[in-house]
Design a protein around this motif. Structure first.
Motif, PDB file in Angstrom:
ATOM      1  N   VAL A  50       0.863  -1.198  -0.008  1.00 24.32           N
ATOM      2  CA  VAL A  50      -0.092   0.030  -0.004  1.00 24.32           C
ATOM      3  C   VAL A  50       0.884   0.995   0.114  1.00 24.32           C
ATOM      4  O   VAL A  50       1.911   1.457   0.836  1.00 24.32           O
ATOM      5  N   GLU A  51       0.493   2.093  -0.941  1.00 24.13           N
ATOM      6  CA  GLU A  51       1.309   3.143  -0.809  1.00 24.13           C
ATOM      7  C   GLU A  51       0.745   4.316   0.310  1.00 24.13           C
ATOM      8  O   GLU A  51      -0.293   4.384   0.496  1.00 24.13           O
ATOM      9  N   LEU A  52       1.659   4.868   1.089  1.00 23.53           N
ATOM     10  CA  LEU A  52       1.607   6.037   1.980  1.00 23.53           C
ATOM     11  C   LEU A  52       1.566   7.169   1.640  1.00 23.53           C
ATOM     12  O   LEU A  52       2.037   7.593   0.457  1.00 23.53           O
ATOM     13  N   PRO A  53       1.092   8.107   2.478  1.00 26.49           N
ATOM     14  CA  PRO A  53       1.099   9.530   2.070  1.00 26.49           C
ATOM     15  C   PRO A  53       2.348  10.173   1.623  1.00 26.49           C
ATOM     16  O   PRO A  53       2.498  10.677   0.731  1.00 26.49           O
TER      17      PRO A  53
ATOM     18  N   PHE B  81      -4.006   3.790  13.758  1.00 27.31           N
ATOM     19  CA  PHE B  81      -5.614   3.568  13.996  1.00 27.31           C
ATOM     20  C   PHE B  81      -5.915   2.990  15.473  1.00 27.31           C
ATOM     21  O   PHE B  81      -7.082   2.852  15.565  1.00 27.31           O
TER      22      PHE B  81
ATOM     23  N   GLY C 114     -12.535  -2.921   2.079  1.00 24.80           N
ATOM     24  CA  GLY C 114     -12.323  -2.232   3.351  1.00 24.80           C
ATOM     25  C   GLY C 114     -11.247  -1.309   3.330  1.00 24.80           C
ATOM     26  O   GLY C 114     -10.853  -0.968   2.497  1.00 24.80           O
ATOM     27  N   ASP C 115     -11.075  -0.859   4.610  1.00 25.20           N
ATOM     28  CA  ASP C 115      -9.864   0.287   4.683  1.00 25.20           C
ATOM     29  C   ASP C 115      -8.642  -0.280   4.430  1.00 25.20           C
ATOM     30  O   ASP C 115      -8.681  -1.671   4.307  1.00 25.20           O
ATOM     31  N   MET C 116      -7.605   0.305   4.513  1.00 21.29           N
ATOM     32  CA  MET C 116      -6.294  -0.033   4.310  1.00 21.29           C
ATOM     33  C   MET C 116      -5.850  -1.226   5.269  1.00 21.29           C
ATOM     34  O   MET C 116      -5.381  -2.363   4.808  1.00 21.29           O
TER      35      MET C 116
ATOM     36  N   MET D 283     -12.459   6.456  13.282  1.00 17.06           N
ATOM     37  CA  MET D 283     -11.932   7.537  12.379  1.00 17.06           C
ATOM     38  C   MET D 283     -12.042   8.843  12.425  1.00 17.06           C
ATOM     39  O   MET D 283     -13.094   9.045  12.827  1.00 17.06           O
TER      40      MET D 283
ATOM     41  N   ARG E 146     -14.330   5.500  -1.070  1.00 20.05           N
ATOM     42  CA  ARG E 146     -13.125   5.446  -0.518  1.00 20.05           C
ATOM     43  C   ARG E 146     -11.988   5.676  -1.593  1.00 20.05           C
ATOM     44  O   ARG E 146     -12.317   6.194  -2.723  1.00 20.05           O
TER      45      ARG E 146
ATOM     46  N   LYS F 181      -5.871   6.387  -3.569  1.00 20.58           N
ATOM     47  CA  LYS F 181      -4.679   6.960  -3.551  1.00 20.58           C
ATOM     48  C   LYS F 181      -4.237   7.385  -2.122  1.00 20.58           C
ATOM     49  O   LYS F 181      -5.397   7.689  -1.257  1.00 20.58           O
ATOM     50  N   SER F 182      -3.216   7.918  -1.728  1.00 11.69           N
ATOM     51  CA  SER F 182      -3.054   8.565  -0.478  1.00 11.69           C
ATOM     52  C   SER F 182      -2.815   9.914  -0.888  1.00 11.69           C
ATOM     53  O   SER F 182      -1.971  10.083  -2.005  1.00 11.69           O
TER      54      SER F 182
ATOM     55  N   MET G 134      -4.438  14.375   6.024  1.00 10.50           N
ATOM     56  CA  MET G 134      -3.802  13.385   5.019  1.00 10.50           C
ATOM     57  C   MET G 134      -4.831  12.235   4.986  1.00 10.50           C
ATOM     58  O   MET G 134      -5.495  12.133   5.987  1.00 10.50           O
ATOM     59  N   VAL G 135      -4.454  11.323   3.927  1.00  8.33           N
ATOM     60  CA  VAL G 135      -5.541  10.260   3.957  1.00  8.33           C
ATOM     61  C   VAL G 135      -4.626   9.168   3.472  1.00  8.33           C
ATOM     62  O   VAL G 135      -3.809   9.442   2.826  1.00  8.33           O
ATOM     63  N   TYR G 136      -5.042   8.130   3.823  1.00 11.16           N
ATOM     64  CA  TYR G 136      -4.236   6.624   3.495  1.00 11.16           C
ATOM     65  C   TYR G 136      -5.105   6.244   2.169  1.00 11.16           C
ATOM     66  O   TYR G 136      -6.576   6.823   2.159  1.00 11.16           O
ATOM     67  N   SER G 137      -4.697   5.430   1.295  1.00 11.41           N
ATOM     68  CA  SER G 137      -5.565   4.814   0.306  1.00 11.41           C
ATOM     69  C   SER G 137      -6.506   3.784   0.976  1.00 11.41           C
ATOM     70  O   SER G 137      -6.397   3.339   2.174  1.00 11.41           O
ATOM     71  N   ASN G 138      -7.745   3.630   0.372  1.00  5.39           N
ATOM     72  CA  ASN G 138      -8.696   2.850   0.816  1.00  5.39           C
ATOM     73  C   ASN G 138      -9.647   3.384   1.981  1.00  5.39           C
ATOM     74  O   ASN G 138     -10.104   2.686   2.626  1.00  5.39           O
ATOM     75  N   THR G 139      -9.426   4.333   2.298  1.00  5.22           N
ATOM     76  CA  THR G 139     -10.134   5.050   3.411  1.00  5.22           C
ATOM     77  C   THR G 139     -11.448   5.195   2.936  1.00  5.22           C
ATOM     78  O   THR G 139     -11.518   6.353   1.929  1.00  5.22           O
TER      79      THR G 139
END
Ligand SMILES: [Zn+2]
Lengths: 309, 309
Positions: free
Chosen positions: A8-11, A90, A104-106, B133, B241, B244-245, B295-300
């Motif tokens: 997963v790519e992070l910010p 989280f 779902g979420d990350m 969240m 969702r 990307k982040s 900021m946000v992670y992917s899949n959020t």
């Protein structure tokens, strides 16, 4: 071969990847597969040594390997990197989100991909190290729902103790539960203590893993004799000792020994007043398989568990 | 108003851990309201403090019906709030995952047991809940589909929405679930925020609870009638969702009506500022929840949308 199970790519300029080490036979071999997972709880590190030692010993004699061994040393890399049990950012226990969800979420997505990657295994071990508060004798915990399937494997794992415990809805979101209900027999190992490595326990479990590999026809090399574990199946066989008062727990005994009811285990003291608040004695006669390692206790904190003889 | 200590634990170096209750009126256990159970639930605590103030005034004006007792617990976990830690101080466990509790168990089990003992016989139970969240919700009443839920009663708060959802495995250890199992009509109230305080949303929640109390003939109060609640099944709330982040740049707000295909947010690269992604609404509806961290992670799930009929 090192494979990426999910990434997963992070910010900010970073990719989170869950990786595994796949060890396969030099030539031919069968389709049997053993998976070793650890690091779901980021502050439990006993499994790190097991992963290392297992691949080291396999690589000493690759000619004996006839099946596949997959090693997943870090299911929760953020947690391991930051001495955090759960998933940082989280505040979530990773062992409460399985089987996850690809939509779902990350974290749920990562959990789902891990499950997907593990489902072809013939056997899985999920290695834990209790937590940072308690030291445990090497043991395997089995949900009573999966007892019949798992007990024969658990007996070969060279651990001291098998604890068959009651079912609980909360445990339905663990990795082990998800895999066991997907027909992948999965053993939960608890041993040692959080934030530390106990080499002796690690070596003991590695011996058991080779015995299991032999059972699955994954390993044809020589295998050491394994211990006969004590098996506990009744809830009333385990006595819990909780702190009667808040204070500093001074441990005066070791886990893994037999104690008699009333035997001195330690004391809870008040360093400010310089007094002993409470002498702690064994509530029952039996095997002291869990002991408090972390000295600060609140009223109610678990101090010990005894398997009643 | 009577101020009582409902549960207390003596600590080593801190003031005693106390759960404090405020009682108004006397007689039947009519309604109980619980505020923050986690260290970041400032808004939940704030709303309760307003309610305590309001009920004191009503009591002085003799507007609490005779034979009706009201209990407010603004905070079931002052220890965590005071040190700004979300979960329990020593072991990071969540009090709202320990119900109905166990008075001989671990510390947070004892706290849950102590709190539950004091509140389990109330006819109506309300908890100010929070989402794990970061984000802004439209105010709503949330109910689990346990088979005991009473939707018509939930509408009597006059909040814009009543949301129904299926219990997840961990829900069986929450206050709300156990209240319902023990025969209390239990509701979770979500205001817009958690860590940040929203004055208007707290006022709205207080008004909703007074409205509810008045309809159950617990107080003599002419509340603002509020909304005719729309009942929504959790399944019908559409999660949108991120793919990307990056930096999260919303183009809308909670409560806004959106059309299918309208732009909801942009994601930009955290280094270059370049546009990375645009998020569009998949449906016509109302923004029920919106992510509000920078900021946000992917899949959020950054938006939850209630579809228009
Ligand atoms: Zn663990």
């Amino acid at each position: 071969m090192i494979d990426t199970v999910v990434q997963v790519e992070l910010p900010v300029d970073e990719t989170l990847a869950i990786k595994k080490h796949r060890i396969t036979p030099q030539s031919g071999g069968n389709r049997k597969r053993l998976s070793i997972v650890t690091g779901i709880h980021g502050d439990e590190l006993e499994g790190q040594y097991v992963c290392y030692e297992l691949s080291r010993r396999i690589n000493e004699h690759p000619e004996y390997l006839k099946g596949t061994v997959d090693i997943y040393p870090a299911a929760n890399p953020f947690g391991i990197d930051s001495i955090t049990r759960g998933i940082p950012a989280f505040d979530l226990d990773m062992n409460r989100i399985f089987p996850g969800s690809t939509n779902g979420d990350m974290n749920e997505y990562i959990a789902a991909e891990i499950i997907k990657d593990l489902t072809q295994s013939d056997l899985c071990l999920d290695i834990h190290a209790s937590n940072i508060y308690l030291t445990e004798m090497p043991q395997i915990r089995i949900n009573e729902l999966h007892r019949d399937r798992l007990l024969p494997y658990a007996k070969l794992a060279n651990i001291d103790f098998i604890w068959v415990h009651g079912a609980s809805t909360v445990l339905e979101s663990t990795l082990a539960y998800s895999l066991n209900t997907r027909d992948v027999p999965t053993l939960v190992v608890e041993m040692g203590v959080g934030m530390r490595i106990t080499k002796e326990y690690g070596n003991q479990l590695v011996t058991g893993i080779f015995r299991l590999m032999q059972e699955l026809s994954i390993w044809e090399g020589p295998v050491d004799e394994v211990k006969q574990p004590i098996i506990s199946e009744k809830p009333e066989e385990v006595a819990f000792l909780n702190a009667p008062v808040s204070g500093i727990f001074i441990k005066d005994t070791c886990h893994g020994i037999y104690v008699k009811k009333g035997d001195h285990i330690g004391s809870i003291v008040d360093p400010l007043a310089g007094i002993c608040l409470q002498n702690i004695t064994a509530p029952a006669t039996g095997l002291l398989f869990t002991i408090r390692e972390y000295p600060v206790v609140d009223e109610g904190s678990l101090l010990a568990r005894i398997l009643i003889k | 108003m009577e101020r009582n200590t409902l549960f207390e634990i003596k600590a080593l170096y801190r003031d005693n851990f106390r759960v404090t209750g405020f009682t108004f009126g006397s007689g039947d256990d009519s309604i109980c309201i619980v505020g923050s159970m986690r260290g970041n639930e400032n808004q939940q605590l704030y709303a309760c403090s307003k309610l305590v103030k309001k009920l004191s005034e009503l009591e002085q004006e003799r507007r609490i019906r005779s034979g009706k007792k009201i209990l407010i617990i603004p905070c079931a976990n002052p220890y965590s709030v005071n040190i700004r830690k979300r979960f329990w101080t020593i072991d990071n466990t969540d009090i709202n995952r320990m119900f109905p509790g166990y008075s001989l168990g671990e510390t947070t089990q004892r706290i849950s047991a102590g709190v539950f003992e004091a509140i389990k016989n109330y006819k109506y139970g309300i908890q100010f809940a929070s989402f794990y969240m970061p984000g802004i919700f439209l105010p709503h009443v949330r109910m689990m589909k346990t088979g005991y839920e009473n939707i018509d009663l939930a509408k009597e708060f006059g909040l814009p929405y009543v949301v129904l959802h299926n219990p997840r495995p961990f829900d069986t250890t929450t206050l709300n679930y156990n209240w319902q199992v023990w025969g209390t009509n239990a509701f979770s109230i979500y205001t817009t925020t958690t860590a940040a305080i929203s004055e208007s949303s707290a006022d709205q929640a207080v008004e909703a609870i007074l409205n509810f109390m008045s309809k159950q003939d617990i107080i003599d109060y002419r509340a603002d009638e509020g909304y005719i609640s729309k009942v929504v099944d959790g399944h019908d709330i559409i999660s949108v969702r991120t793919k990307k982040s990056g930096f999260f740049m919303p183009e809308t707000a909670a409560g806004k009506k959106v059309k299918k295909g309208s732009l909801l947010a942009k994601l930009t690269d955290t280094y270059t500022g370049e546009l990375k992604d645009e998020i569009y609404s998949p449906v016509n509806g109302t923004i029920f929840f919106m992510h509000d961290a920078p900021m946000v992670y992917s899949n959020t799930a950054v938006f939850k949308i209630i579809q228009a009929e």
